[in-house]
Design an enzyme around this catalytic site. Sequence first.
Site, mmCIF file in Angstrom:
data_model
loop_
_atom_site.group_PDB
_atom_site.id
_atom_site.type_symbol
_atom_site.label_atom_id
_atom_site.label_comp_id
_atom_site.label_asym_id
_atom_site.label_seq_id
_atom_site.Cartn_x
_atom_site.Cartn_y
_atom_site.Cartn_z
ATOM 1 N N GLU A 49 -5.337 -5.679 -7.977
ATOM 2 C CA GLU A 49 -5.516 -5.752 -6.393
ATOM 3 C C GLU A 49 -4.692 -4.737 -5.787
ATOM 4 O O GLU A 49 -3.540 -4.977 -5.819
ATOM 5 C CB GLU A 49 -5.415 -7.133 -5.827
ATOM 6 C CG GLU A 49 -6.547 -8.174 -6.315
ATOM 7 C CD GLU A 49 -6.481 -9.523 -5.668
ATOM 8 O OE1 GLU A 49 -5.616 -9.825 -4.846
ATOM 9 O OE2 GLU A 49 -7.470 -10.587 -5.900
ATOM 10 N N ASP A 60 -1.260 -12.096 5.947
ATOM 11 C CA ASP A 60 0.024 -11.968 5.199
ATOM 12 C C ASP A 60 1.131 -12.268 6.105
ATOM 13 O O ASP A 60 1.331 -12.152 7.125
ATOM 14 C CB ASP A 60 -0.216 -10.675 4.843
ATOM 15 C CG ASP A 60 -1.170 -10.010 4.029
ATOM 16 O OD1 ASP A 60 -1.267 -10.596 2.635
ATOM 17 O OD2 ASP A 60 -2.002 -9.087 4.335
#
Length: 270
Positions: A49, A60
């Site tokens: 990824e 995040d």
Amino acid sequence: MSRIEGVLKALKEQGRKALIPYITAGDPHPEETVSLMHTLVSAGADIIELGVPFSDPMADGPVIQLACERALKHGTSLRQVMAMVKEFRKTDPDTPVVLMGYLNPMEAMGYETFANAAADAGVDGVLTVDLPPEEADQVAPLFADRHLDPIFLLAPTTTDDRIKAISEHSSGYVYYVSIKGVTGSATIDVDEVAKKVAHVHELTALPVGVGFGIRDAETAAAVGRVSDGVIVGSVLVDTIARHQTDPDALRNALTDLLHPMREALDGLAH
């Protein structure tokens, strides 16, 4: 059959679990990314990824936020990320690459331009954190025509109806977020993950990869027992931050972190 589907099918036939590491493209420097991708494969990655740096990565935590800042400081753009994948493909035609990021850069490029560029570069899947499947009508046919797997997130709070709906719009695998919160924010509850993933498997035939909270070989093995693959991000990105000025030490440190996870996952097959 997509490259992602092929890899996951082969692993299942071997009784093995997928190891899916995440790094942010352009971190610590754009010139290092392709080399780091090869390092991940050498250490045991089945799928990569590759994060597209974005100024406001809402899902995040601070570790990946800082990685995005470092990458953007070097001017890393979506087109550059595509070029990195294309360079990687020159010597690795097999390892699937999933672009993971946010809608804004894709929208700014234009959906069709993005899909064409991704397919041309050798990208296999796209995970857009802030694009719900209900709003993916514009991109879904573009991705399907170019054999790009759309990958969506499932959360601990996702309802059964929504799991089914997400699965209908997904291909490749679904990404189960193991904790309530941002990346790198909490300790994983493996028993709870086991129950949820088992339930997800009842509702979809797609493989289920589990991310958020996997830090070492022990947590990788624990999650691997109850899923089809483990997705490792923040601990790798933090390692990149700590060794960002020494490329050789960085590659060694990533290998030292990832290889024991590979061994632990392979140990589950015996």
